[in-house]
Design an enzyme around this catalytic site. Structure first.
Site, short mmCIF file in Angstrom:
data_model
loop_
_atom_site.label_atom_id
_atom_site.label_comp_id
_atom_site.label_asym_id
_atom_site.label_seq_id
_atom_site.Cartn_x
_atom_site.Cartn_y
_atom_site.Cartn_z
N SER A 120 0.53 -1.53 -0.01
CA SER A 120 -0.32 -0.12 0.15
C SER A 120 1.13 1.51 0.19
CB SER A 120 -0.85 0.40 0.93
OG SER A 120 -0.24 0.45 2.15
N LYS A 133 1.13 4.15 7.01
CA LYS A 133 -0.57 5.11 5.83
C LYS A 133 0.87 6.23 5.94
CE LYS A 133 -3.25 1.86 4.63
NZ LYS A 133 -2.09 0.79 4.98
#
Length: 140
Positions: free
Chosen positions: A61, A98
Site C-alpha cells: 500500500s 500509511k
C-alpha cells in the site's frame, strides 16, 4: 560524538565515505578515490535513539512513497505526527503504515497505491500513532 543507537550501545559503525560522488547520469572521468571522512549512519539516520525503533514493512500500500515489502523502516516515536507524515498506526486494533492526512477537521490514513482505499478515522475509531517514519532502507 552523535547520539545515534551506536552511541547508546557503545558501538560505532563508521565506514569510509569517498570524496568523489558517482554520477547516476552520464559517466564522467574517474578521479583518484580518496576517503573524505568516516560516516556512522546512526548519526545521520537516528535523531532520538531512546525513542527510535526499526520495523520491517509488509504489503504494497505504500509503494508510491518508495516503501516496498521487506524494507526496513526507521520510526521515531518522539516526533509529532503532522499532515503528510508517514506513520505507523494502530486503528481499531490493526497495525498499519500509511500517510497521515488532516483535511477539513477530518483525519485520514492514506495509502500511496491506488489499489488501496484511504481509511477514514471516525470519531468512534480507536487510533494510536506509534511513530513517524523518518527513513526507509531499501535493498536492491
Amino acid at each position: 560524538m552523535g547520539d545515534g543507537l551506536g552511541a547508546v550501545f557503545g558501538v560505532r559503525w563508521a565506514l569510509p565515505l569517498f570524496s568523489q560522488p558517482v554520477p547516476a547520469g552520464f559517466p564522467s572521468p574517474a578521479e583518484d578515490a580518496c576517503i573524505d571522512e568516516w560516516l556512522d549512519l546512526n548519526e545521520h539516520l537516528v535523531r532520538h535513539p531512546a525513542a527510535t525503533f526499526y520495523l520491517r514493512a509488509s504489503g504494497t500500500s505504500m509503494t508510491g512513497a518508495g516503501i516496498h515489502p521487506g524494507d526496513l523502516l526507521i520510526v521515531d516515536r518522539s516526533l509529532e505526527p503532522a499532515d503528510h507524515s508517514i506513520v505507523v498506526a494502530i486503528i481499531d486494533g490493526e497495525l498499519t503504515l500509511k500517510r497521515l492526512r488532516l483535511q477539513d477537521r477530518q483525519v485520514w490514513l492514506v495509502p500511496e497505491n491506488a489499489a488501496y482505499a484511504p481509511l477514514e478515522v471516525r470519531a468512534e475509531s480507536d487510533l494510536a500513532i506509534w511513530g513517524v517514519v523518518t527513513h526507509v532502507i531499501h535493498a536492491l
